[in-house]
Design a protein around this motif. Sequence first.
Motif, PDB file in Angstrom:
ATOM      1  N   CYS A 135       0.746  -1.105   0.108  1.00  0.00           N
ATOM      2  CA  CYS A 135      -0.031  -0.009   0.031  1.00  0.00           C
ATOM      3  C   CYS A 135       0.817   1.473   0.015  1.00  0.00           C
ATOM      4  O   CYS A 135       2.103   1.220   0.518  1.00  0.00           O
ATOM      5  CB  CYS A 135      -0.963  -0.084   1.278  1.00  0.00           C
ATOM      6  N   THR A 136       0.224   2.255  -0.789  1.00  0.00           N
ATOM      7  CA  THR A 136       0.921   3.649  -0.582  1.00  0.00           C
ATOM      8  C   THR A 136      -0.204   4.603   0.234  1.00  0.00           C
ATOM      9  O   THR A 136      -1.191   4.391   0.286  1.00  0.00           O
ATOM     10  CB  THR A 136       1.031   4.230  -1.874  1.00  0.00           C
ATOM     11  N   LEU A 137       0.377   5.193   1.216  1.00  0.00           N
ATOM     12  CA  LEU A 137      -0.190   5.849   2.149  1.00  0.00           C
ATOM     13  C   LEU A 137      -0.052   7.468   1.909  1.00  0.00           C
ATOM     14  O   LEU A 137       0.839   8.004   1.976  1.00  0.00           O
ATOM     15  CB  LEU A 137       0.272   5.664   3.542  1.00  0.00           C
ATOM     16  N   THR A 138      -1.361   8.000   1.906  1.00  0.00           N
ATOM     17  CA  THR A 138      -1.210   9.448   1.793  1.00  0.00           C
ATOM     18  C   THR A 138      -2.098  10.298   2.825  1.00  0.00           C
ATOM     19  O   THR A 138      -3.137   9.978   2.886  1.00  0.00           O
ATOM     20  CB  THR A 138      -1.716   9.848   0.378  1.00  0.00           C
ATOM     21  N   ARG A 139      -1.638  11.271   3.527  1.00  0.00           N
ATOM     22  CA  ARG A 139      -2.203  12.003   4.694  1.00  0.00           C
ATOM     23  C   ARG A 139      -2.666  13.284   4.137  1.00  0.00           C
ATOM     24  O   ARG A 139      -2.135  13.968   3.424  1.00  0.00           O
ATOM     25  CB  ARG A 139      -1.361  12.128   5.867  1.00  0.00           C
ATOM     26  N   ALA A 140      -3.980  13.772   4.255  1.00  0.00           N
ATOM     27  CA  ALA A 140      -4.648  14.957   3.822  1.00  0.00           C
ATOM     28  C   ALA A 140      -5.911  15.115   4.730  1.00  0.00           C
ATOM     29  O   ALA A 140      -6.132  14.483   5.441  1.00  0.00           O
ATOM     30  CB  ALA A 140      -4.776  14.773   2.329  1.00  0.00           C
ATOM     31  N   THR A 141      -6.441  16.453   4.394  1.00  0.00           N
ATOM     32  CA  THR A 141      -7.624  16.529   5.190  1.00  0.00           C
ATOM     33  C   THR A 141      -8.861  15.820   4.417  1.00  0.00           C
ATOM     34  O   THR A 141      -8.627  15.045   3.239  1.00  0.00           O
ATOM     35  CB  THR A 141      -8.056  17.960   4.908  1.00  0.00           C
ATOM     36  N   SER A 142      -9.861  15.764   4.996  1.00  0.00           N
ATOM     37  CA  SER A 142     -10.963  14.949   4.572  1.00  0.00           C
ATOM     38  C   SER A 142     -11.417  15.610   3.094  1.00  0.00           C
ATOM     39  O   SER A 142     -11.794  14.857   2.135  1.00  0.00           O
ATOM     40  CB  SER A 142     -12.138  15.174   5.525  1.00  0.00           C
ATOM     41  N   GLY A 143     -11.549  16.818   3.149  1.00  0.00           N
ATOM     42  CA  GLY A 143     -11.979  17.389   1.869  1.00  0.00           C
ATOM     43  C   GLY A 143     -11.040  17.112   0.762  1.00  0.00           C
ATOM     44  O   GLY A 143     -11.229  16.953  -0.357  1.00  0.00           O
ATOM     45  N   GLN A 144      -9.553  17.147   1.043  1.00  0.00           N
ATOM     46  CA  GLN A 144      -8.402  16.748  -0.022  1.00  0.00           C
ATOM     47  C   GLN A 144      -8.748  15.544  -0.543  1.00  0.00           C
ATOM     48  O   GLN A 144      -8.613  15.162  -1.546  1.00  0.00           O
ATOM     49  CB  GLN A 144      -7.325  17.420   0.484  1.00  0.00           C
ATOM     50  N   LEU A 149      -9.876  11.306  -4.203  1.00  0.00           N
ATOM     51  CA  LEU A 149     -10.813  10.003  -4.595  1.00  0.00           C
ATOM     52  C   LEU A 149     -11.673  10.084  -5.862  1.00  0.00           C
ATOM     53  O   LEU A 149     -11.733   9.345  -6.752  1.00  0.00           O
ATOM     54  CB  LEU A 149     -11.901   9.532  -3.336  1.00  0.00           C
ATOM     55  N   LEU A 150     -12.200  11.441  -6.073  1.00  0.00           N
ATOM     56  CA  LEU A 150     -12.810  11.710  -7.260  1.00  0.00           C
ATOM     57  C   LEU A 150     -12.248  11.844  -8.342  1.00  0.00           C
ATOM     58  O   LEU A 150     -12.777  11.216  -9.432  1.00  0.00           O
ATOM     59  CB  LEU A 150     -13.556  12.935  -6.840  1.00  0.00           C
ATOM     60  N   SER A 163     -18.653  17.562   3.378  1.00  0.00           N
ATOM     61  CA  SER A 163     -19.466  17.872   2.153  1.00  0.00           C
ATOM     62  C   SER A 163     -18.799  17.108   0.967  1.00  0.00           C
ATOM     63  O   SER A 163     -19.664  16.662  -0.018  1.00  0.00           O
ATOM     64  CB  SER A 163     -19.708  19.622   1.953  1.00  0.00           C
ATOM     65  N   GLU A 164     -17.530  17.202   0.941  1.00  0.00           N
ATOM     66  CA  GLU A 164     -17.004  16.800  -0.303  1.00  0.00           C
ATOM     67  C   GLU A 164     -16.869  15.311  -0.503  1.00  0.00           C
ATOM     68  O   GLU A 164     -16.626  14.495  -1.531  1.00  0.00           O
ATOM     69  CB  GLU A 164     -15.459  17.158  -0.292  1.00  0.00           C
ATOM     70  N   LEU A 165     -17.127  14.700   0.750  1.00  0.00           N
ATOM     71  CA  LEU A 165     -17.229  13.224   0.757  1.00  0.00           C
ATOM     72  C   LEU A 165     -18.686  12.507   0.636  1.00  0.00           C
ATOM     73  O   LEU A 165     -18.990  11.363   0.514  1.00  0.00           O
ATOM     74  CB  LEU A 165     -16.545  12.642   1.911  1.00  0.00           C
ATOM     75  N   THR A 166     -19.581  13.426   0.952  1.00  0.00           N
ATOM     76  CA  THR A 166     -21.301  12.986   0.651  1.00  0.00           C
ATOM     77  C   THR A 166     -21.572  13.093  -0.688  1.00  0.00           C
ATOM     78  O   THR A 166     -22.380  14.008  -1.237  1.00  0.00           O
ATOM     79  CB  THR A 166     -22.099  13.924   1.482  1.00  0.00           C
ATOM     80  N   ASN A 167     -21.102  12.375  -1.607  1.00  0.00           N
ATOM     81  CA  ASN A 167     -21.100  12.446  -3.168  1.00  0.00           C
ATOM     82  C   ASN A 167     -21.855  10.977  -3.280  1.00  0.00           C
ATOM     83  O   ASN A 167     -21.386   9.910  -3.123  1.00  0.00           O
ATOM     84  CB  ASN A 167     -19.878  12.709  -3.703  1.00  0.00           C
ATOM     85  N   PRO A 168     -22.704  11.284  -4.180  1.00  0.00           N
ATOM     86  CA  PRO A 168     -23.402   9.741  -4.928  1.00  0.00           C
ATOM     87  C   PRO A 168     -22.322   8.814  -5.612  1.00  0.00           C
ATOM     88  O   PRO A 168     -22.580   7.815  -5.742  1.00  0.00           O
ATOM     89  CB  PRO A 168     -24.300  10.224  -5.783  1.00  0.00           C
ATOM     90  N   ALA A 169     -21.288   9.298  -5.882  1.00  0.00           N
ATOM     91  CA  ALA A 169     -20.188   8.676  -6.281  1.00  0.00           C
ATOM     92  C   ALA A 169     -19.504   7.897  -5.584  1.00  0.00           C
ATOM     93  O   ALA A 169     -18.828   6.919  -6.163  1.00  0.00           O
ATOM     94  CB  ALA A 169     -19.579   9.643  -7.255  1.00  0.00           C
ATOM     95  N   PHE A 170     -19.430   8.038  -4.046  1.00  0.00           N
ATOM     96  CA  PHE A 170     -18.812   7.194  -3.048  1.00  0.00           C
ATOM     97  C   PHE A 170     -19.761   6.396  -2.394  1.00  0.00           C
ATOM     98  O   PHE A 170     -21.136   6.721  -2.379  1.00  0.00           O
ATOM     99  CB  PHE A 170     -18.249   8.261  -2.321  1.00  0.00           C
TER     100      PHE A 170
END
Length: 320
Positions: A135-144, A149-150, A163-170
């Motif tokens: 695995c490759t691990l990246t740290r960031a904020t939830s919004g980032q 992911l998108l 809000s950036e993660l409440t997406n119907p694509a997820f």
Amino acid sequence: MTATNTIYNRLLYRLKNRHLILLDGIQRHGTLTRTAFELGISQPAATRRLAELESLLEAQLFVRAGNRLEPTLLGKLALTRAQLLLQELAKWGQEIDAIQAGHGARLHIGVVQYIPADFLKDILKTMRERHNIVCTLTRATSGQLGMALLNHHIDCAIGRTVSELTNPAFVQELLYTERPALIAHPQLAHRLARSLPNWKNLAKMNWILPPSATPIGAAVSEVFIRAQTTPPVPVLETTSLDVIASMLSEDTDLLSIVPEFLAHEMASRGQIGIVNWQLDWSFPPISIIRRRQELSQAADELLVDVVRELSLRLAERNVN
């Protein structure tokens, strides 16, 4: 045959990697001249390549604005799709490298700050030892992480719902909730624990807090607001645990607040003290978030199983 099928067939049989690479260059540079220079071809050759792509799509993709190329609506779509296709090719190459190196697969995981180090270590170790997946691990904020992911920069995210993660694509699955703990220099922590929490008095103290735009930062501000007091203006906004621990260990007037799991990790290293209060609220829960996709990825499913298993252990440890 419908027009859509005709376009699909042209894309399937006539679209080349060189078209994707050209679009990538135009997106980054905005001009054919600089794109051609980067690709090591002449500008007339780059112009012909773009004309070839526009002929394939039967659409104008760019208009000239001075010496720059501005994408049309279909041009913007082409740029987005080209980026996604190139990212999938890069991921394919990484997976081939991983398998040829003797591993089962490779996953790119994004995680927020304030995830226990032992929890992450156990995820990575279990994936490698049980499934031979690196695995490759990246740290960031939830919004980032939501944007990453998108845009297919990561395969999945372990983060808090914003809000950036409440997406119907997820697709999201709740893993565990976190109780907060107040931390400070051991002397200050001991002194504060002698009385009950008083958020109006605490608002007057010197704080290190996460940025207010983050889920935890917003949750902390809400606690002060519910206590009918103005949230403190922190002396420092950061999510770096190393910085927080270093500053608290040297300053007897500083406070911070982190998930209880992490507070105990930091205290076990003798860096900080924990204010012995049982706070009656929780941080936003931690979830694992993936893109909704028609084809299930075997490595992704294995990761979800491992994270789910280790999250249960973490929650049980917290209760005990």
